[in-house]
Design a protein around this motif. Sequence first.
Motif, PDB file in Angstrom:
ATOM      1  N   SER A 121      60.495  38.092  34.497  1.00 46.93           N
ATOM      2  CA  SER A 121      61.312  36.878  34.534  1.00 46.93           C
ATOM      3  C   SER A 121      62.693  37.148  35.127  1.00 46.93           C
ATOM      4  N   ARG A 122      63.116  38.404  35.098  1.00 42.23           N
ATOM      5  CA  ARG A 122      64.400  38.805  35.674  1.00 42.23           C
ATOM      6  C   ARG A 122      64.233  39.327  37.100  1.00 42.23           C
TER       7      ARG A 122
ATOM      8  N   HIS B 252      55.247  41.807  26.200  1.00 43.80           N
ATOM      9  CA  HIS B 252      56.492  41.041  26.082  1.00 43.80           C
ATOM     10  C   HIS B 252      57.575  41.636  26.976  1.00 43.80           C
TER      11      HIS B 252
ATOM     12  N   TYR C  80      59.387  39.818  30.210  1.00 48.32           N
ATOM     13  CA  TYR C  80      60.848  39.719  30.291  1.00 48.32           C
ATOM     14  C   TYR C  80      61.355  40.288  31.612  1.00 48.32           C
TER      15      TYR C  80
END
Length: 193
Positions: free
Chosen positions: A129-130, A122, A126
């Motif tokens: 995605s950034r 996870h 995250y």
Amino acid sequence: MERQEADCRAWAARHGLLVRQVHVDRGRSGYKSVTRKGFEAARRAVTSGVVRTLIVWKLDRLSRKGTAEVGPLLDAFDLIGGRLVSVMDGLDSSRPGDRLAMASLSEWARAEAEIQGERIRHAKRYLRSRGRWIGGQPPYGLRIDAESGQLTPDPETAVYARLIADEALSGRPLVKIARLLNEHEIAAPRGGL
């Protein structure tokens, strides 16, 4: 690892046991399906009767696959009169009730490994995605920006990375590209020519 071995040796000394062999699977997870030579050698030492006791620092250091792996191991040890001792957990499979505790702890270790794996996956999703670089050495020609954590062109090597890519895409053999770089004394990513 050294502390764990020292604790296991101290336990063996207190109980009058001679440590014949230390089995280690450095860098090998007790959760993943990988070959663990140390684990297999330790299992064979007990099941063949070479030794009667397998001492581990903590049960989750032996396995994180739950009762699917620890249960058959305990059964095999029982058949030949062997035992498993977990120093930090204070468990000895030859004592009544400890085998049940080992089964329970092995399942907790499996569940903990699954939960930790999910947290890591996870966190990586995250960060990706950034646009953040999530680990390892960045590709040649790039560096990690200290503020954003993103990959950015490395001012010292980006031009060479572009040259390598252009030459490779034009069909030039890799050995010729390497010779070109050596001729111009362009250092390899880890140094040297």
